[in-house]
Design an enzyme around this catalytic site. Structure first.
Site, PDB file in Angstrom:
ATOM      1  N   CYS A 258       0.861  -1.178   0.000  1.00 40.72           N
ATOM      2  CA  CYS A 258       0.000   0.000   0.000  1.00 40.72           C
ATOM      3  C   CYS A 258       0.900   1.232   0.000  1.00 40.72           C
ATOM      4  O   CYS A 258       2.114   1.111  -0.166  1.00 40.72           O
ATOM      5  CB  CYS A 258      -0.978   0.001   1.176  1.00 40.72           C
ATOM      6  SG  CYS A 258      -0.231   0.235   2.780  1.00 40.72           S
ATOM      7  N   SER A 259       0.333   2.388   0.187  1.00 41.94           N
ATOM      8  CA  SER A 259       1.136   3.598   0.068  1.00 41.94           C
ATOM      9  C   SER A 259       2.152   3.735   1.198  1.00 41.94           C
ATOM     10  O   SER A 259       3.274   4.164   0.956  1.00 41.94           O
ATOM     11  CB  SER A 259       0.258   4.841  -0.034  1.00 41.94           C
ATOM     12  OG  SER A 259      -0.623   4.892   1.053  1.00 41.94           O
TER      13      SER A 259
END
Length: 102
Positions: free
Chosen positions: A8-9
């Site tokens: 994910c980020s």
């Protein structure tokens, strides 16, 4: 042993999902290594996993991650609904199906 990488980020939002997936794996009797990393760090382990799962918030970076894997490792986007409700078991089951097809 199967190895799954969630990306994910920042690696934070997937940590709860990793916990739920590990619980599901234990209940299913599957021996699986699951880890979460931010997208900036995934290149360090991408060649050591069986599949990469992208959080819906970074789905636009799928081509970049596929390039890192040189097309040898499946890169899939986690279903937004399953991700939203943190359906660890459902995500794990569909991921195992994808690994078997590989």
């Amino acid at each position: 042993m199967k190895k799954i990488l969630l990306v994910c980020s920042a690696g934070m939002s997937t940590s709860l999902l990793v916990t739920k997936m590990k619980e599901a794996a234990k209940q299913m009797g599957e021996e699986i290594e699951i880890q979460a990393l931010p997208i900036a760090e995934c290149s360090s382990v991408i060649n050591e996993v069986d599949i990469v799962l992208l959080g819906p918030q970074v789905r636009f970076q799928k081509p970049q991650v596929e390039k890192l894997s040189n097309g040898t490792i499946p890169v899939e986007v986690i279903d937004m609904r399953q991700y939203g409700v943190m359906d660890g078991k459902g995500i794990l089951e569909s991921t195992l199906d994808k690994i078997k097809v590989k």
